[in-house]
Enzyme design. Structure first.
Site, mmCIF file in Angstrom:
data_model
loop_
_atom_site.group_PDB
_atom_site.id
_atom_site.type_symbol
_atom_site.label_atom_id
_atom_site.label_comp_id
_atom_site.label_asym_id
_atom_site.label_seq_id
_atom_site.Cartn_x
_atom_site.Cartn_y
_atom_site.Cartn_z
ATOM 1 N N TYR A 191 0.841 -1.198 0.000
ATOM 2 C CA TYR A 191 0.000 0.000 0.000
ATOM 3 C C TYR A 191 0.879 1.252 0.000
ATOM 4 O O TYR A 191 1.897 1.335 0.683
ATOM 5 C CB TYR A 191 -0.940 0.022 1.195
ATOM 6 N N SER A 214 -13.779 -4.359 -0.094
ATOM 7 C CA SER A 214 -14.642 -3.645 -1.056
ATOM 8 C C SER A 214 -16.118 -3.877 -0.747
ATOM 9 O O SER A 214 -16.883 -4.314 -1.602
ATOM 10 C CB SER A 214 -14.328 -4.067 -2.497
ATOM 11 N N GLY A 223 -17.666 1.687 -4.579
ATOM 12 C CA GLY A 223 -18.598 2.817 -4.552
ATOM 13 C C GLY A 223 -19.916 2.525 -5.229
ATOM 14 O O GLY A 223 -20.858 3.324 -5.128
#
Length: 330
Positions: free
Chosen positions: A53, A216, A221
């Protein structure tokens, strides 16, 4: 905040997991610290990260941001169940990995743990996760490396991420033969829209005593009120959400979903998280806020009690695949 035990272990973790993937690329260090403080104040004790990350030329940056937050003291490290991951090439995106500098060989696991510990500014990792299966390394070698790290006190538990059901079985059968604890968690893609994990991954995890940690949870989204935000000019879909909405049938399902939740007076993103909290075997979904406001929205999901009628209606919009083998055999 509610807490549960992680799989078959005695480790107690919050039912929301703070994902840190945005720390660095999307959220600067100061704001990342503010979000972590707010999460801890809200009772979230389970923080998830990965050595890669930071992405691009900044891989490792997210772990360093967490490490600088730990360095502030105040019991921060002792209060956090810290999870990170190993597998990926730590070189810049597009560059080939030097031999033995990625995946799950014993030598790379040893190297990667030490590098993560240095970046995180700690002497142990609570949950060390394999970010992907390694088709070239036998589980006997992987568990040999993990057993040594446990004996050294560098890690406490091991988990998987993105494993198919049969690899969860292979991993834990090999561990059992060695007298090792084996995997205690699986971090998988799982949400209302993407339910294929229900066929084999989640049943395997439950049978072997692994806690399921969905990543997720809003499907990039897509389940967070994306169509309403588009119509209001607040935000356009991108990534996974934009790809999905290009399909008219999928777009119609998302519209039905948003209309249903509007009828019940619920925010789509909060309802999607609350749905995951009702699923058998789920320890807690990973939420990856870019702002404190997004964290506060995720926390409100803990307060929702979805009715049976609403759960049934959600199943009608997003039907699961059914159990294995029936889902694909007839």
């Amino acid at each position: 905040m509610e807490y549960t035990q992680l799989g078959r272990t005695g480790l107690k973790v919050s039912r929301l997991v703070l994902g840190t993937m945005n720390f660095g690329p999307q959220t600067d260090e100061a704001d990342s610290h503010t979000i972590m403080d707010a999460a801890l104040d809200a009772g979230i004790n389970f923080f998830d990260t990965a050595n890669v990350y930071g992405w691009g030329e900044n891989k490792g940056r997210t772990e360093r941001i967490i490490g600088s937050w730990f360095a502030k003291g105040g019991g921060r490290r002792d209060k956090v169940v810290l999870a990170t991951k190993v597998y990926g090439n730590m070189g810049a995106d597009g560059s080939a990995a030097w031999p033995n500098h990625d995946k799950l060989s014993a030598v790379n696991i040893r190297r990667a743990v030490d590098a993560s510990l240095q970046r995180l500014g700690t002497d142990y990792i609570d949950l060390y996760q394999f970010h992907h299966i390694d088709r070239s390394t036998p589980f006997d070698e992987i568990w040999q490396a993990i057993d040594v790290l446990v004996q050294q006190g560098k890690i406490l538990y091991a988990g998987s991420s993105n494993f198919p059901g049969y690899k969860i079985a292979q991993a834990n059968e090999t561990a059992a033969r060695r007298g090792s604890l084996g995997l205690v968690s699986e971090q998988c893609l799982y949400n209302l829209f993407e339910r294929r994990a229900e066929m084999e991954v989640i049943p395997a995890a439950r049978d072997y005593g692994l806690g399921v940690i969905p990543w997720s949870p809003l499907h990039g989204g897509l389940l967070g009120g994306v169509l309403r935000k588009e119509s209001e000019g607040k935000r356009r879909a991108s990534g996974r959400a934009a790809e999905t909405l290009a399909d008219p049938a999928a777009r119609a399902r998302i519209q039905s979903y948003e209309d249903l939740l509007d009828k019940h007076g619920l925010e789509p993103g909060e309802a999607a998280l609350a749905w995951l909290l009702t699923r058998p075997g789920v320890t807690g979904p990973i939420v990856g806020p870019r702002t404190v406001e997004q964290l506060e929205s995720a926390l409100r999901a803990m307060e929702l009690d979805l009715s049976e009628d609403l759960l049934t209606a959600l199943d009608e919009i997003f039907p699961g695949p059914g159990p294995s083998p029936e889902a694909f055999a007839w």
